[in-house]
Scaffold this motif. Structure first.
Motif, PDB file in Angstrom:
ATOM      1  N   ARG A   7       0.852  -1.190   0.000  1.00  0.00           N
ATOM      2  CA  ARG A   7       0.000   0.000   0.000  1.00  0.00           C
ATOM      3  C   ARG A   7       0.882   1.232   0.000  1.00  0.00           C
ATOM      4  O   ARG A   7       1.802   1.349   0.809  1.00  0.00           O
ATOM      5  CB  ARG A   7      -0.909   0.017   1.221  1.00  0.00           C
ATOM      6  CG  ARG A   7      -1.963  -1.033   1.159  1.00  0.00           C
ATOM      7  CD  ARG A   7      -2.992  -0.837   2.258  1.00  0.00           C
ATOM      8  NE  ARG A   7      -3.936  -1.947   2.223  1.00  0.00           N
ATOM      9  CZ  ARG A   7      -4.460  -2.495   3.302  1.00  0.00           C
ATOM     10  NH1 ARG A   7      -4.156  -2.043   4.498  1.00  0.00           N
ATOM     11  NH2 ARG A   7      -5.298  -3.494   3.181  1.00  0.00           N
ATOM     12  N   TYR A   8       0.567   2.148  -0.882  1.00  0.00           N
ATOM     13  CA  TYR A   8       1.319   3.397  -1.014  1.00  0.00           C
ATOM     14  C   TYR A   8       0.487   4.557  -0.486  1.00  0.00           C
ATOM     15  O   TYR A   8      -0.718   4.616  -0.698  1.00  0.00           O
ATOM     16  CB  TYR A   8       1.638   3.659  -2.488  1.00  0.00           C
ATOM     17  CG  TYR A   8       2.460   2.580  -3.139  1.00  0.00           C
ATOM     18  CD1 TYR A   8       3.831   2.518  -2.935  1.00  0.00           C
ATOM     19  CD2 TYR A   8       1.869   1.635  -3.968  1.00  0.00           C
ATOM     20  CE1 TYR A   8       4.591   1.526  -3.539  1.00  0.00           C
ATOM     21  CE2 TYR A   8       2.625   0.642  -4.575  1.00  0.00           C
ATOM     22  CZ  TYR A   8       3.984   0.597  -4.354  1.00  0.00           C
ATOM     23  OH  TYR A   8       4.729  -0.383  -4.951  1.00  0.00           O
ATOM     24  N   TRP A   9       1.159   5.494   0.176  1.00  0.00           N
ATOM     25  CA  TRP A   9       0.485   6.655   0.743  1.00  0.00           C
ATOM     26  C   TRP A   9       1.116   7.933   0.214  1.00  0.00           C
ATOM     27  O   TRP A   9       2.315   7.995  -0.031  1.00  0.00           O
ATOM     28  CB  TRP A   9       0.554   6.611   2.273  1.00  0.00           C
ATOM     29  CG  TRP A   9      -0.124   5.402   2.817  1.00  0.00           C
ATOM     30  CD1 TRP A   9       0.468   4.224   3.196  1.00  0.00           C
ATOM     31  CD2 TRP A   9      -1.524   5.201   2.977  1.00  0.00           C
ATOM     32  NE1 TRP A   9      -0.479   3.313   3.597  1.00  0.00           N
ATOM     33  CE2 TRP A   9      -1.725   3.897   3.463  1.00  0.00           C
ATOM     34  CE3 TRP A   9      -2.630   6.006   2.744  1.00  0.00           C
ATOM     35  CZ2 TRP A   9      -2.980   3.379   3.753  1.00  0.00           C
ATOM     36  CZ3 TRP A   9      -3.886   5.487   3.029  1.00  0.00           C
ATOM     37  CH2 TRP A   9      -4.046   4.201   3.531  1.00  0.00           C
ATOM     38  N   LYS A  13       2.092   7.094  -3.353  1.00  0.00           N
ATOM     39  CA  LYS A  13       0.934   6.713  -4.164  1.00  0.00           C
ATOM     40  C   LYS A  13       0.985   7.419  -5.518  1.00  0.00           C
ATOM     41  O   LYS A  13       0.739   6.796  -6.560  1.00  0.00           O
ATOM     42  CB  LYS A  13      -0.352   7.069  -3.412  1.00  0.00           C
ATOM     43  CG  LYS A  13      -1.618   6.681  -4.128  1.00  0.00           C
ATOM     44  CD  LYS A  13      -2.828   7.026  -3.260  1.00  0.00           C
ATOM     45  CE  LYS A  13      -4.128   6.659  -3.931  1.00  0.00           C
ATOM     46  NZ  LYS A  13      -5.282   6.975  -3.062  1.00  0.00           N
ATOM     47  N   ALA A  16       3.818   5.873  -7.621  1.00  0.00           N
ATOM     48  CA  ALA A  16       3.511   4.515  -8.051  1.00  0.00           C
ATOM     49  C   ALA A  16       2.377   4.489  -9.071  1.00  0.00           C
ATOM     50  O   ALA A  16       2.252   3.547  -9.852  1.00  0.00           O
ATOM     51  CB  ALA A  16       3.137   3.640  -6.849  1.00  0.00           C
ATOM     52  N   THR A  18      -0.685   4.202  -8.250  1.00  0.00           N
ATOM     53  CA  THR A  18      -1.719   3.326  -7.694  1.00  0.00           C
ATOM     54  C   THR A  18      -1.665   3.392  -6.174  1.00  0.00           C
ATOM     55  O   THR A  18      -0.625   3.725  -5.596  1.00  0.00           O
ATOM     56  CB  THR A  18      -1.525   1.864  -8.170  1.00  0.00           C
ATOM     57  OG1 THR A  18      -2.631   1.082  -7.731  1.00  0.00           O
ATOM     58  CG2 THR A  18      -0.233   1.262  -7.660  1.00  0.00           C
ATOM     59  N   GLY A  19      -2.754   3.055  -5.545  1.00  0.00           N
ATOM     60  CA  GLY A  19      -2.796   3.030  -4.090  1.00  0.00           C
ATOM     61  C   GLY A  19      -2.289   1.740  -3.491  1.00  0.00           C
ATOM     62  O   GLY A  19      -1.798   1.724  -2.367  1.00  0.00           O
ATOM     63  N   GLU A  20      -2.409   0.664  -4.273  1.00  0.00           N
ATOM     64  CA  GLU A  20      -1.899  -0.619  -3.789  1.00  0.00           C
ATOM     65  C   GLU A  20      -1.690  -1.577  -4.946  1.00  0.00           C
ATOM     66  O   GLU A  20      -2.249  -1.391  -6.033  1.00  0.00           O
ATOM     67  CB  GLU A  20      -2.804  -1.239  -2.733  1.00  0.00           C
ATOM     68  CG  GLU A  20      -4.157  -1.681  -3.196  1.00  0.00           C
ATOM     69  CD  GLU A  20      -4.968  -2.313  -2.069  1.00  0.00           C
ATOM     70  OE1 GLU A  20      -5.028  -1.750  -0.959  1.00  0.00           O
ATOM     71  OE2 GLU A  20      -5.528  -3.389  -2.304  1.00  0.00           O
ATOM     72  N   GLU A  21      -0.854  -2.558  -4.691  1.00  0.00           N
ATOM     73  CA  GLU A  21      -0.570  -3.585  -5.688  1.00  0.00           C
ATOM     74  C   GLU A  21      -0.062  -4.829  -4.960  1.00  0.00           C
ATOM     75  O   GLU A  21       0.382  -4.748  -3.825  1.00  0.00           O
ATOM     76  CB  GLU A  21       0.459  -3.098  -6.707  1.00  0.00           C
ATOM     77  CG  GLU A  21       1.819  -2.776  -6.134  1.00  0.00           C
ATOM     78  CD  GLU A  21       2.732  -2.104  -7.152  1.00  0.00           C
ATOM     79  OE1 GLU A  21       2.373  -2.021  -8.333  1.00  0.00           O
ATOM     80  OE2 GLU A  21       3.802  -1.655  -6.736  1.00  0.00           O
ATOM     81  N   ARG A  41       7.093   3.326 -14.364  1.00  0.00           N
ATOM     82  CA  ARG A  41       7.704   3.909 -13.167  1.00  0.00           C
ATOM     83  C   ARG A  41       9.028   4.542 -13.559  1.00  0.00           C
ATOM     84  O   ARG A  41       9.800   3.993 -14.341  1.00  0.00           O
ATOM     85  CB  ARG A  41       7.919   2.845 -12.094  1.00  0.00           C
ATOM     86  CG  ARG A  41       6.632   2.136 -11.730  1.00  0.00           C
ATOM     87  CD  ARG A  41       6.191   2.414 -10.327  1.00  0.00           C
ATOM     88  NE  ARG A  41       4.823   2.021 -10.098  1.00  0.00           N
ATOM     89  CZ  ARG A  41       4.453   0.962  -9.396  1.00  0.00           C
ATOM     90  NH1 ARG A  41       5.340   0.184  -8.847  1.00  0.00           N
ATOM     91  NH2 ARG A  41       3.168   0.701  -9.233  1.00  0.00           N
ATOM     92  N   SER A  52      11.242   6.929   2.126  1.00  0.00           N
ATOM     93  CA  SER A  52      10.050   6.464   2.837  1.00  0.00           C
ATOM     94  C   SER A  52      10.374   5.569   4.028  1.00  0.00           C
ATOM     95  O   SER A  52      11.431   4.959   4.103  1.00  0.00           O
ATOM     96  CB  SER A  52       9.149   5.688   1.874  1.00  0.00           C
ATOM     97  OG  SER A  52       8.636   6.548   0.883  1.00  0.00           O
ATOM     98  N   GLU A  78       3.256  -1.216   4.086  1.00  0.00           N
ATOM     99  CA  GLU A  78       2.826   0.178   3.964  1.00  0.00           C
ATOM    100  C   GLU A  78       4.055   1.012   3.629  1.00  0.00           C
ATOM    101  O   GLU A  78       5.083   0.918   4.308  1.00  0.00           O
ATOM    102  CB  GLU A  78       2.228   0.683   5.281  1.00  0.00           C
ATOM    103  CG  GLU A  78       1.151  -0.191   5.859  1.00  0.00           C
ATOM    104  CD  GLU A  78      -0.239   0.074   5.317  1.00  0.00           C
ATOM    105  OE1 GLU A  78      -0.433   1.056   4.570  1.00  0.00           O
ATOM    106  OE2 GLU A  78      -1.134  -0.715   5.643  1.00  0.00           O
TER     107      GLU A  78
END
Length: 86
Positions: A7-9, A13, A16, A18-21, A41, A52, A78
């Motif tokens: 999950r990316y924040w 996000k 990436a 996207t919010g998740e993969e 990317r 991060s 995360e």
């Protein structure tokens, strides 16, 4: 190899796209390395990820080398970029 979710924040996000993969990797280093190689990317993704912090199933990774952080089956990684503000 374990399968789970990244999950990316915030800025992660955006970088990436996207919010998740899903991940399919044994370690955090493998999962993030594979994510960086995904089509579309660029250097922004790597720059954000390098700054991060990471949680694996809610536990902070801290300063541990990412190659030593084993990922669990069904786990959640995360990706938390530095946040501004107060």
């Amino acid at each position: 190899m374990a399968k789970g979710t990244i999950r990316y924040w915030a800025a992660a996000k955006a970088a990436a796209g996207t919010g998740e993969e899903p991940y399919d990797a044994a370690t955090l280093a493998e999962a993030i390395g594979a994510a960086a190689l995904k089509e579309g990317r660029n250097g922004d993704f790597r720059r954000v990820v390098e700054r991060s912090s990471f949680l694996v199933d809610g536990d902070p990774v801290g300063t541990r080398p990412h190659a030593s952080v084993r990922l669990p089956e069904g786990g959640v990684v995360e990706v938390l970029p530095p946040f501004a503000g107060g």
